[in-house]
Design a protein around this motif. Structure first.
Motif, PDB file in Angstrom:
ATOM      1  N   LYS A  56       6.934  30.330  18.518  1.00 22.30           N
ATOM      2  CA  LYS A  56       6.564  28.928  18.664  1.00 22.30           C
ATOM      3  C   LYS A  56       5.193  28.711  18.035  1.00 22.30           C
ATOM      4  CE  LYS A  56       9.189  27.816  22.862  1.00 22.30           C
ATOM      5  NZ  LYS A  56       9.108  27.287  24.249  1.00 22.30           N
ATOM      6  N   TYR A  57       5.032  27.537  17.409  1.00 22.86           N
ATOM      7  CA  TYR A  57       3.768  27.253  16.728  1.00 22.86           C
ATOM      8  C   TYR A  57       3.359  25.805  16.960  1.00 22.86           C
ATOM      9  CZ  TYR A  57       0.393  26.451  12.980  1.00 22.86           C
ATOM     10  OH  TYR A  57      -0.730  26.116  12.271  1.00 22.86           O
ATOM     11  N   ARG A  58       2.081  25.612  17.218  1.00 21.49           N
ATOM     12  CA  ARG A  58       1.518  24.279  17.323  1.00 21.49           C
ATOM     13  C   ARG A  58       0.336  24.189  16.377  1.00 21.49           C
ATOM     14  NH1 ARG A  58      -1.965  23.171  22.319  1.00 21.49           N
ATOM     15  NH2 ARG A  58      -3.482  24.060  20.883  1.00 21.49           N
ATOM     16  N   ALA A  59       0.381  23.241  15.454  1.00 23.57           N
ATOM     17  CA  ALA A  59      -0.672  23.082  14.464  1.00 23.57           C
ATOM     18  C   ALA A  59      -1.954  22.583  15.122  1.00 23.57           C
ATOM     19  CB  ALA A  59      -0.225  22.107  13.376  1.00 23.57           C
ATOM     20  N   PRO A  60      -3.097  22.783  14.487  1.00 28.27           N
ATOM     21  CA  PRO A  60      -4.353  22.256  15.042  1.00 28.27           C
ATOM     22  C   PRO A  60      -4.266  20.739  15.261  1.00 28.27           C
ATOM     23  CG  PRO A  60      -4.793  23.752  13.236  1.00 28.27           C
ATOM     24  CD  PRO A  60      -3.316  23.531  13.247  1.00 28.27           C
ATOM     25  N   GLY A  61      -4.646  20.286  16.443  1.00 16.75           N
ATOM     26  CA  GLY A  61      -4.583  18.874  16.766  1.00 16.75           C
ATOM     27  C   GLY A  61      -3.245  18.412  17.277  1.00 16.75           C
ATOM     28  N   GLY A  62      -2.229  19.277  17.253  1.00 17.26           N
ATOM     29  CA  GLY A  62      -0.906  18.925  17.738  1.00 17.26           C
ATOM     30  C   GLY A  62      -0.853  18.911  19.254  1.00 17.26           C
ATOM     31  N   THR A  63       0.245  18.393  19.781  1.00 13.37           N
ATOM     32  CA  THR A  63       0.401  18.288  21.234  1.00 13.37           C
ATOM     33  C   THR A  63       1.565  19.094  21.765  1.00 13.37           C
ATOM     34  OG1 THR A  63       1.769  16.299  20.973  1.00 13.37           O
ATOM     35  CG2 THR A  63      -0.615  15.981  21.247  1.00 13.37           C
ATOM     36  N   GLU A  64       2.426  19.610  20.889  1.00  2.00           N
ATOM     37  CA  GLU A  64       3.622  20.315  21.355  1.00  2.00           C
ATOM     38  C   GLU A  64       3.910  21.494  20.444  1.00  2.00           C
ATOM     39  OE1 GLU A  64       8.358  19.458  22.320  1.00  2.00           O
ATOM     40  OE2 GLU A  64       7.035  17.832  21.631  1.00  2.00           O
ATOM     41  N   ALA A  65       4.189  22.639  21.053  1.00  2.00           N
ATOM     42  CA  ALA A  65       4.575  23.829  20.305  1.00  2.00           C
ATOM     43  C   ALA A  65       6.071  23.796  20.053  1.00  2.00           C
ATOM     44  CB  ALA A  65       4.199  25.085  21.078  1.00  2.00           C
ATOM     45  N   ARG A  66       6.458  24.006  18.798  1.00  2.00           N
ATOM     46  CA  ARG A  66       7.873  23.968  18.419  1.00  2.00           C
ATOM     47  C   ARG A  66       8.294  25.319  17.851  1.00  2.00           C
ATOM     48  NH1 ARG A  66       9.726  18.788  18.410  1.00  2.00           N
ATOM     49  NH2 ARG A  66       8.163  17.102  18.422  1.00  2.00           N
ATOM     50  N   LEU A  67       9.604  25.572  17.941  1.00  2.00           N
ATOM     51  CA  LEU A  67      10.135  26.801  17.376  1.00  2.00           C
ATOM     52  C   LEU A  67       9.844  26.853  15.884  1.00  2.00           C
ATOM     53  CD1 LEU A  67      13.584  27.134  19.178  1.00  2.00           C
ATOM     54  CD2 LEU A  67      11.575  28.580  19.478  1.00  2.00           C
ATOM     55  N   TYR A  68       9.392  28.012  15.437  1.00  2.00           N
ATOM     56  CA  TYR A  68       9.027  28.189  14.021  1.00  2.00           C
ATOM     57  C   TYR A  68      10.045  29.126  13.381  1.00  2.00           C
ATOM     58  CZ  TYR A  68       5.890  28.433  10.014  1.00  2.00           C
ATOM     59  OH  TYR A  68       5.335  28.320   8.758  1.00  2.00           O
ATOM     60  N   PRO A  69      10.546  28.790  12.193  1.00  2.00           N
ATOM     61  CA  PRO A  69      11.597  29.613  11.550  1.00  2.00           C
ATOM     62  C   PRO A  69      11.036  30.906  10.975  1.00  2.00           C
ATOM     63  CG  PRO A  69      10.956  27.819  10.095  1.00  2.00           C
ATOM     64  CD  PRO A  69      10.214  27.593  11.385  1.00  2.00           C
ATOM     65  N   ALA A  70      10.712  31.834  11.842  1.00  4.13           N
ATOM     66  CA  ALA A  70      10.204  33.140  11.410  1.00  4.13           C
ATOM     67  C   ALA A  70      10.656  34.190  12.408  1.00  4.13           C
ATOM     68  CB  ALA A  70       8.680  33.113  11.308  1.00  4.13           C
ATOM     69  N   SER A  71      10.848  35.408  11.909  1.00  8.11           N
ATOM     70  CA  SER A  71      11.271  36.503  12.788  1.00  8.11           C
ATOM     71  C   SER A  71      10.087  37.207  13.436  1.00  8.11           C
ATOM     72  CB  SER A  71      12.094  37.520  11.990  1.00  8.11           C
ATOM     73  OG  SER A  71      13.273  36.922  11.482  1.00  8.11           O
ATOM     74  N   GLY A  72       8.919  37.102  12.842  1.00  6.50           N
ATOM     75  CA  GLY A  72       7.750  37.766  13.388  1.00  6.50           C
ATOM     76  C   GLY A  72       6.484  37.196  12.786  1.00  6.50           C
ATOM     77  N   VAL A  73       5.370  37.492  13.440  1.00  6.55           N
ATOM     78  CA  VAL A  73       4.077  37.031  12.955  1.00  6.55           C
ATOM     79  C   VAL A  73       3.035  38.071  13.327  1.00  6.55           C
ATOM     80  CG1 VAL A  73       3.665  35.708  15.067  1.00  6.55           C
ATOM     81  CG2 VAL A  73       2.383  35.142  13.007  1.00  6.55           C
ATOM     82  N   CYS A  74       2.069  38.288  12.450  1.00  4.84           N
ATOM     83  CA  CYS A  74       0.971  39.215  12.673  1.00  4.84           C
ATOM     84  C   CYS A  74      -0.312  38.401  12.831  1.00  4.84           C
ATOM     85  CB  CYS A  74       0.850  40.202  11.517  1.00  4.84           C
ATOM     86  SG  CYS A  74      -0.454  41.433  11.725  1.00  4.84           S
ATOM     87  N   ILE A  75      -1.008  38.593  13.950  1.00  2.41           N
ATOM     88  CA  ILE A  75      -2.199  37.809  14.262  1.00  2.41           C
ATOM     89  C   ILE A  75      -3.399  38.744  14.326  1.00  2.41           C
ATOM     90  CG2 ILE A  75      -3.236  36.155  15.853  1.00  2.41           C
ATOM     91  CD1 ILE A  75      -0.449  35.643  16.967  1.00  2.41           C
ATOM     92  N   SER A  76      -4.462  38.389  13.641  1.00  4.91           N
ATOM     93  CA  SER A  76      -5.687  39.176  13.671  1.00  4.91           C
ATOM     94  C   SER A  76      -6.476  38.867  14.937  1.00  4.91           C
ATOM     95  CB  SER A  76      -6.544  38.870  12.442  1.00  4.91           C
ATOM     96  OG  SER A  76      -7.812  39.487  12.547  1.00  4.91           O
ATOM     97  N   ALA A  77      -6.973  39.901  15.586  1.00  7.13           N
ATOM     98  CA  ALA A  77      -7.769  39.702  16.804  1.00  7.13           C
ATOM     99  C   ALA A  77      -9.013  38.875  16.519  1.00  7.13           C
ATOM    100  CB  ALA A  77      -8.174  41.055  17.389  1.00  7.13           C
ATOM    101  N   ARG A  78      -9.491  38.910  15.290  1.00  9.43           N
ATOM    102  CA  ARG A  78     -10.677  38.146  14.930  1.00  9.43           C
ATOM    103  C   ARG A  78     -10.457  36.646  15.080  1.00  9.43           C
ATOM    104  NH1 ARG A  78     -14.937  39.890  11.956  1.00  9.43           N
ATOM    105  NH2 ARG A  78     -13.801  41.808  11.444  1.00  9.43           N
ATOM    106  N   ARG A  79      -9.184  36.205  14.972  1.00  5.97           N
ATOM    107  CA  ARG A  79      -8.874  34.769  15.033  1.00  5.97           C
ATOM    108  C   ARG A  79      -8.486  34.299  16.428  1.00  5.97           C
ATOM    109  NH1 ARG A  79     -11.388  33.788  10.440  1.00  5.97           N
ATOM    110  NH2 ARG A  79     -10.514  34.962   8.676  1.00  5.97           N
ATOM    111  N   ILE A  80      -8.285  35.212  17.361  1.00  5.42           N
ATOM    112  CA  ILE A  80      -7.803  34.841  18.695  1.00  5.42           C
ATOM    113  C   ILE A  80      -8.977  34.446  19.583  1.00  5.42           C
ATOM    114  CG2 ILE A  80      -6.577  35.638  20.742  1.00  5.42           C
ATOM    115  CD1 ILE A  80      -5.027  37.560  18.983  1.00  5.42           C
ATOM    116  N   MET A  81      -8.869  33.258  20.181  1.00  7.93           N
ATOM    117  CA  MET A  81      -9.873  32.783  21.121  1.00  7.93           C
ATOM    118  C   MET A  81      -9.449  33.048  22.575  1.00  7.93           C
ATOM    119  SD  MET A  81     -12.202  31.657  19.126  1.00  7.93           S
ATOM    120  CE  MET A  81     -13.262  30.850  20.311  1.00  7.93           C
ATOM    121  N   SER A  82      -8.184  32.799  22.874  1.00  6.64           N
ATOM    122  CA  SER A  82      -7.651  33.027  24.227  1.00  6.64           C
ATOM    123  C   SER A  82      -6.237  33.567  24.108  1.00  6.64           C
ATOM    124  CB  SER A  82      -7.634  31.737  25.052  1.00  6.64           C
ATOM    125  OG  SER A  82      -8.940  31.196  25.178  1.00  6.64           O
TER     126      SER A  82
END
Length: 252
Positions: free
Chosen positions: A175-201
């Motif tokens: 699920k993904y919610r763009a900056p400024g969005g109000t609702e997280a929607r299903l995103y057409p991807a099988s996986g995602v890699c997130i850098s710890a440097r970008r994670i706030m919470s």
């Protein structure tokens, strides 16, 4: 430091069980970065303990079957004469005892490496492994640009340090919610890699377990973890039960 080739080889052989302990502990557990002094001390201590246990086992075998083992008394008394005559037998026994010592040290490394103390590990390891080992929880991350990504945890860096240069891999459903969005929607991807440097919470939702499973999982854990297991087992996800929305806007 040894000044001869024989002395150097003897040092390597004496420390080989300790090296086996370190390698087995790293393979079974997590990547820890102790000080050089602590690492060297662990190698020496593991080698000494493993070799002492091996010598005790050899002494028991010597007492039960003296004819099947080298005569240690003659080795001490005659030294070169006995060694030159029984070098093959001594070589086989020395190699076998070294292998046994390495196996004992490696076994200890595997046992100690699987359950390290939480104080020496990262917050990721505590959330993903210590509290619910073997499970793949749902993880939601608020990134530094205000966007939100949610998915099932598939892999993460198990290093003991909370470093920014590490990654978290989530798999579908993404699920993904763009900056400024109000609702997280299903995103057409099988996986995602997130850098710890970008994670706030980071928000973690564990699988719901029954009260009996919660009690079994809490045995041997500290009181705080036991209380958390019982709460989740009895009530499920508190956000889901109350209908509270996750940061992405969807009910958890």
């Amino acid at each position: 430091m040894p000044t001869t080739l024989t002395g150097f080889a003897l040092v390597i052989v004496m420390l080989l069980p300790g090296f086996s302990f370190i390698v087995a502990r790293e393979r079974a557990g997590t990547d820890r970065r102790p000080t050089p002094f602590r690492e060297s001390s662990a190698v020496v201590f593991a080698s000494v303990v493993a070799e002492l246990v091996t010598l005790v086992m050899f002494a028991l075998i010597r007492g039960l079957w003296p004819g099947a083992t080298p005569d240690v008394g003659r080795v001490v008394r005659e030294q070169h004469n006995y060694v030159s005559t029984h070098y093959a037998e001594l070589g086989w026994w020395a190699g076998a005892l070294l292998i046994v010592a390495c196996l004992i040290a490696a076994t200890g490394g595997v046992i100690l490496g699987r359950r390290p103390h939480a104080s020496a590990m990262s917050a990721w390891w505590v959330m993903f492994d210590r509290w619910f080992p073997g499970e793949n929880p749902i993880v939601g991350c608020i990134l530094e640009d205000g966007s939100y990504i949610e998915g099932r945890q598939a892999s993460y860096n198990v290093g003991s340090d909370d470093l920014p240069d590490r990654d978290l891999i989530l798999v579908e459903p993404i699920k993904y919610r763009a900056p400024g969005g109000t609702e997280a929607r299903l995103y057409p991807a099988s996986g995602v890699c997130i850098s710890a440097r970008r994670i706030m919470s980071m928000f973690v939702t564990y699988p719901t377990i029954t009260p009996s499973e919660a009690g079994a999982a809490a045995q041997g854990a500290d009181p705080a973890l036991a209380s958390a297991s019982a709460h989740l087992g009895g009530q499920g996800d508190p956000l889901a039960s109350s209908g509270t929305a996750m940061p992405g806007g969807d009910p958890a």
